[in-house]
Design a protein around this motif. Structure first.
Motif, mmCIF file in Angstrom:
data_model
loop_
_atom_site.group_PDB
_atom_site.id
_atom_site.type_symbol
_atom_site.label_atom_id
_atom_site.label_comp_id
_atom_site.label_asym_id
_atom_site.label_seq_id
_atom_site.Cartn_x
_atom_site.Cartn_y
_atom_site.Cartn_z
ATOM 1 N N THR A 1 1.656 -6.562 18.745
ATOM 2 C CA THR A 1 2.363 -5.694 17.791
ATOM 3 C C THR A 1 2.943 -4.454 18.489
ATOM 4 O O THR A 1 4.155 -4.208 18.400
ATOM 5 C CB THR A 1 1.443 -5.325 16.610
ATOM 6 O OG1 THR A 1 1.039 -6.543 15.975
ATOM 7 C CG2 THR A 1 2.140 -4.433 15.608
ATOM 8 N N ARG B 1 -5.568 4.381 14.358
ATOM 9 C CA ARG B 1 -6.212 4.332 15.680
ATOM 10 C C ARG B 1 -6.980 3.026 15.878
ATOM 11 O O ARG B 1 -8.046 2.995 16.486
ATOM 12 C CB ARG B 1 -7.150 5.526 15.852
ATOM 13 C CG ARG B 1 -8.194 5.618 14.767
ATOM 14 C CD ARG B 1 -9.224 6.685 15.050
ATOM 15 N NE ARG B 1 -9.994 6.979 13.852
ATOM 16 C CZ ARG B 1 -10.990 7.852 13.807
ATOM 17 N NH1 ARG B 1 -11.338 8.520 14.877
ATOM 18 N NH2 ARG B 1 -11.639 8.060 12.677
ATOM 19 N N ILE C 1 -6.137 -2.816 17.633
ATOM 20 C CA ILE C 1 -5.052 -3.790 17.767
ATOM 21 C C ILE C 1 -3.659 -3.154 17.659
ATOM 22 O O ILE C 1 -2.699 -3.695 18.162
ATOM 23 C CB ILE C 1 -5.194 -4.990 16.789
ATOM 24 C CG1 ILE C 1 -5.113 -4.533 15.346
ATOM 25 C CG2 ILE C 1 -6.467 -5.742 17.029
ATOM 26 C CD1 ILE C 1 -4.998 -5.720 14.388
ATOM 27 N N VAL C 2 -3.565 -2.008 16.991
ATOM 28 C CA VAL C 2 -2.252 -1.372 16.867
ATOM 29 C C VAL C 2 -2.261 0.078 17.392
ATOM 30 O O VAL C 2 -1.637 0.382 18.411
ATOM 31 C CB VAL C 2 -1.714 -1.382 15.409
ATOM 32 C CG1 VAL C 2 -0.268 -0.902 15.403
ATOM 33 C CG2 VAL C 2 -1.814 -2.752 14.759
ATOM 34 N N SER D 1 -7.769 8.965 9.566
ATOM 35 C CA SER D 1 -8.196 9.426 8.235
ATOM 36 C C SER D 1 -8.892 10.784 8.281
ATOM 37 O O SER D 1 -9.029 11.437 7.250
ATOM 38 C CB SER D 1 -9.108 8.383 7.590
ATOM 39 O OG SER D 1 -10.324 8.306 8.293
ATOM 40 N N GLN D 2 -9.350 11.203 9.470
ATOM 41 C CA GLN D 2 -10.017 12.510 9.534
ATOM 42 C C GLN D 2 -9.091 13.620 10.040
ATOM 43 O O GLN D 2 -9.525 14.759 10.209
ATOM 44 C CB GLN D 2 -11.245 12.407 10.443
ATOM 45 C CG GLN D 2 -12.407 11.708 9.740
ATOM 46 C CD GLN D 2 -13.195 10.826 10.681
ATOM 47 O OE1 GLN D 2 -13.284 11.114 11.867
ATOM 48 N NE2 GLN D 2 -13.733 9.756 10.161
ATOM 49 N N ILE E 1 -1.189 2.122 9.115
ATOM 50 C CA ILE E 1 -2.240 2.660 8.255
ATOM 51 C C ILE E 1 -2.823 1.588 7.320
ATOM 52 O O ILE E 1 -4.033 1.505 7.104
ATOM 53 C CB ILE E 1 -1.677 3.829 7.385
ATOM 54 C CG1 ILE E 1 -0.865 4.792 8.241
ATOM 55 C CG2 ILE E 1 -2.795 4.563 6.668
ATOM 56 C CD1 ILE E 1 0.145 5.613 7.466
ATOM 57 N N GLY F 1 3.018 -1.283 8.952
ATOM 58 C CA GLY F 1 2.230 -1.730 7.791
ATOM 59 C C GLY F 1 2.773 -2.969 7.108
ATOM 60 O O GLY F 1 3.988 -3.165 7.023
ATOM 61 N N ASP G 1 4.110 0.770 5.225
ATOM 62 C CA ASP G 1 3.375 2.029 5.071
ATOM 63 C C ASP G 1 4.337 3.194 4.863
ATOM 64 O O ASP G 1 3.907 4.330 4.686
ATOM 65 C CB ASP G 1 2.547 2.308 6.340
ATOM 66 C CG ASP G 1 1.365 1.367 6.475
ATOM 67 O OD1 ASP G 1 1.031 0.681 5.495
ATOM 68 O OD2 ASP G 1 0.767 1.325 7.572
ATOM 69 N N VAL H 1 8.815 -4.990 12.207
ATOM 70 C CA VAL H 1 7.805 -5.236 13.246
ATOM 71 C C VAL H 1 7.182 -6.643 13.117
ATOM 72 O O VAL H 1 6.863 -7.270 14.130
ATOM 73 C CB VAL H 1 6.696 -4.142 13.183
ATOM 74 C CG1 VAL H 1 5.590 -4.417 14.172
ATOM 75 C CG2 VAL H 1 7.309 -2.763 13.435
HETATM 76 P P1 NDP Z 1 -6.891 -0.621 10.344
HETATM 77 O O1 NDP Z 1 -7.381 -0.607 8.928
HETATM 78 O O2 NDP Z 1 -7.740 -1.166 11.403
HETATM 79 O O3 NDP Z 1 -6.505 0.886 10.753
HETATM 80 C C1 NDP Z 1 -5.861 1.743 9.854
HETATM 81 C C2 NDP Z 1 -5.810 3.117 10.459
HETATM 82 O O4 NDP Z 1 -5.188 3.984 9.526
HETATM 83 C C3 NDP Z 1 -7.193 3.703 10.778
HETATM 84 O O5 NDP Z 1 -7.200 4.271 12.060
HETATM 85 C C4 NDP Z 1 -7.390 4.754 9.690
HETATM 86 O O6 NDP Z 1 -8.144 5.868 10.111
HETATM 87 C C5 NDP Z 1 -5.961 5.170 9.414
HETATM 88 N N1 NDP Z 1 -5.849 5.742 8.083
HETATM 89 C C6 NDP Z 1 -6.279 5.203 6.923
HETATM 90 N N2 NDP Z 1 -6.031 6.058 5.905
HETATM 91 C C7 NDP Z 1 -5.444 7.144 6.456
HETATM 92 C C8 NDP Z 1 -4.975 8.370 5.923
HETATM 93 N N3 NDP Z 1 -5.074 8.667 4.619
HETATM 94 N N4 NDP Z 1 -4.425 9.268 6.760
HETATM 95 C C9 NDP Z 1 -4.326 9.006 8.078
HETATM 96 N N5 NDP Z 1 -4.766 7.862 8.638
HETATM 97 C C10 NDP Z 1 -5.319 6.943 7.834
HETATM 98 O O7 NDP Z 1 -5.485 -1.337 10.281
HETATM 99 P P2 NDP Z 1 -4.607 -2.046 11.443
HETATM 100 O O8 NDP Z 1 -4.323 -1.094 12.533
HETATM 101 O O9 NDP Z 1 -5.180 -3.366 11.751
HETATM 102 O O10 NDP Z 1 -3.271 -2.313 10.615
HETATM 103 C C11 NDP Z 1 -2.503 -1.255 10.057
HETATM 104 C C12 NDP Z 1 -1.409 -1.850 9.194
HETATM 105 O O11 NDP Z 1 -0.558 -2.625 10.014
HETATM 106 C C13 NDP Z 1 -1.894 -2.802 8.090
HETATM 107 O O12 NDP Z 1 -1.004 -2.692 6.994
HETATM 108 C C14 NDP Z 1 -1.743 -4.172 8.716
HETATM 109 O O13 NDP Z 1 -1.552 -5.193 7.751
HETATM 110 C C15 NDP Z 1 -0.493 -3.968 9.525
HETATM 111 N N6 NDP Z 1 -0.364 -4.859 10.673
HETATM 112 C C16 NDP Z 1 0.862 -5.389 10.866
HETATM 113 C C17 NDP Z 1 1.117 -6.195 11.922
HETATM 114 C C18 NDP Z 1 2.485 -6.707 12.105
HETATM 115 O O14 NDP Z 1 2.672 -7.735 12.754
HETATM 116 N N7 NDP Z 1 3.515 -6.028 11.567
HETATM 117 C C19 NDP Z 1 0.060 -6.567 12.878
HETATM 118 C C20 NDP Z 1 -1.192 -5.873 12.666
HETATM 119 C C21 NDP Z 1 -1.375 -5.052 11.566
HETATM 120 P P3 NDP Z 1 -9.718 5.743 10.514
HETATM 121 O O15 NDP Z 1 -9.732 5.124 11.872
HETATM 122 O O16 NDP Z 1 -10.170 7.159 10.507
HETATM 123 O O17 NDP Z 1 -10.352 4.888 9.472
#
Ligand code: NDP
Length: 284
Positions: free
Chosen positions: A141, A166, A169-170, A190-191, A209, A230, A242, A262
């Motif tokens: 990705t 963070r 994988i992404v 998220s923090q 996200i 997202g 997202d 993406v």
């Molecule tokens: P994760 O759930 O593993 O990570 C999400 C991240 O977003 C975390 O680091 C989290 O913080 C952060 N987050 C959540 N809420 C908030 C907030 N309110 N403010 C700031 N940061 C926030 O997801 P992935 O990385 O696996 O995937 C992210 C998105 O990308 C998903 O929608 C997924 O479906 C998509 N995706 C798309 C792909 C593609 O091919 N286009 C491939 C892989 C994923 P914290 O670490 O603190 O919890």
């Protein structure tokens, strides 16, 4: 300002044509690229992803194997299969579709894949190589995202890049790639205390996200490049990213849509990594 739309389908098509040519050249030398995809369980979304990966492999002239285990399979059976695939010269890339059932130690499964066949780039050895700026397999990705910058001629040197997310994988590999390309990188999560402060000064904003339309126009610096990783399914069944695309495209200078941004690039770079693995095998 209305942003330039960074078209993932068009870029994917262009890259896949090149991969097909390279696959044919490899096949002519007896090294047809081969990808094995392992799926455990019946998760509907995972089944769709795996089907799409296998279809893309076939269209590019790869050898592909789709290995499906029932959800209650013993983890050792999956590890045994990985060991066989590690030793199989027809297979250059091995991918285990995540998430795995709860009783699995996902890290142990990913570490069982030979680093030379780890086309997802999730093995610690490959993560370390990326961190050191000597990547062998770049996670698909963020690799796909970097191709958008390359294609659009966006020079990242000296740019303020902000990644929201963070994950392993992404978000994290994305940040590392931007850093190696010369950007000044901030990773938010998220923090993060004042997200707006960070996003508003981003020349390049990457959202990974998992929250529908989380990034609104007021969060974006005018003229920024916005990459939406997202993929979220809305109650009406439609997909959205997202980023609030309709609003943000009026502020950004370039933006990826969802779908058609993406997403198509992720599978494309999986093909790219498998080609690279096959080319390395031929050169060994
Ligand atoms: P994760 O759930 O593993 O990570 C999400 C991240 O977003 C975390 O680091 C989290 O913080 C952060 N987050 C959540 N809420 C908030 C907030 N309110 N403010 C700031 N940061 C926030 O997801 P992935 O990385 O696996 O995937 C992210 C998105 O990308 C998903 O929608 C997924 O479906 C998509 N995706 C798309 C792909 C593609 O091919 N286009 C491939 C892989 C994923 P914290 O670490 O603190 O919890």
């Amino acid at each position: 300002m209305t942003a330039k739309i960074l078209d993932g389908n068009a870029l994917a098509q262009k890259l896949r044509a090149d991969f097909k040519t390279r696959a044919e050249a490899l096949a002519a030398q007896g090294e047809r690229p081969g990808l094995a995809v392992i799926l455990v369980g019946e998760d509907a979304a995972s089944q769709v992803y795996v089907r799409n990966k296998v279809k893309a492999c076939e269209a590019a002239g790869f050898h592909s194997e789709n290995i499906i285990f029932p959800a209650d399979v013993a983890p050792q059976a999956v590890l045994d299969k990985i060991a066989l695939l590690n030793a199989d010269p027809k297979i250059h890339g091995i991918l285990v579709q995540l998430p795995l059932p709860r009783n699995f130690d996902s890290d142990a499964v990913l570490e069982a894949i030979s680093p030379a066949k780890d086309v997802d780039g999730f093995h610690v050895e490959n993560v370390g190589a990326l961190m050191q700026g000597q990547p062998r397999f770049i996670p698909c990705t963020p690799y796909g995202v970097m191709k958008f910058f390359e294609e659009a001629g966006i020079d990242l040197k000296g740019k303020e890049a902000v990644v929201i997310g963070r994950s392993n994988i992404v978000g994290k590999p994305m940040a590392m790639l931007l850093l190696h390309a010369g950007a000044t990188v901030t990773v938010c999560h998220s923090q993060t205390k004042d997200l707006l402060f960070h996003t508003r000064r981003a020349d390049v904003l990457v959202a990974a996200i998992g929250r529908p339309r989380f990034v609104t126009a007021d969060m974006v610096k005018p003229g920024a490049v916005v990459i939406d990783v997202g993929i979220n399914r809305l109650p009406d069944g439609k997909l959205c990213g997202d980023v609030d695309f309709e609003q943000v495209k009026e502020v950004a200078s370039a933006i990826t849509p969802v779908p058609g941004g993406v997403g198509p690039m992720t599978i494309t770079m999986l093909l790219g990594n498998t080609i690279e693995a096959a080319e390395r095998a031929l050169n060994r």
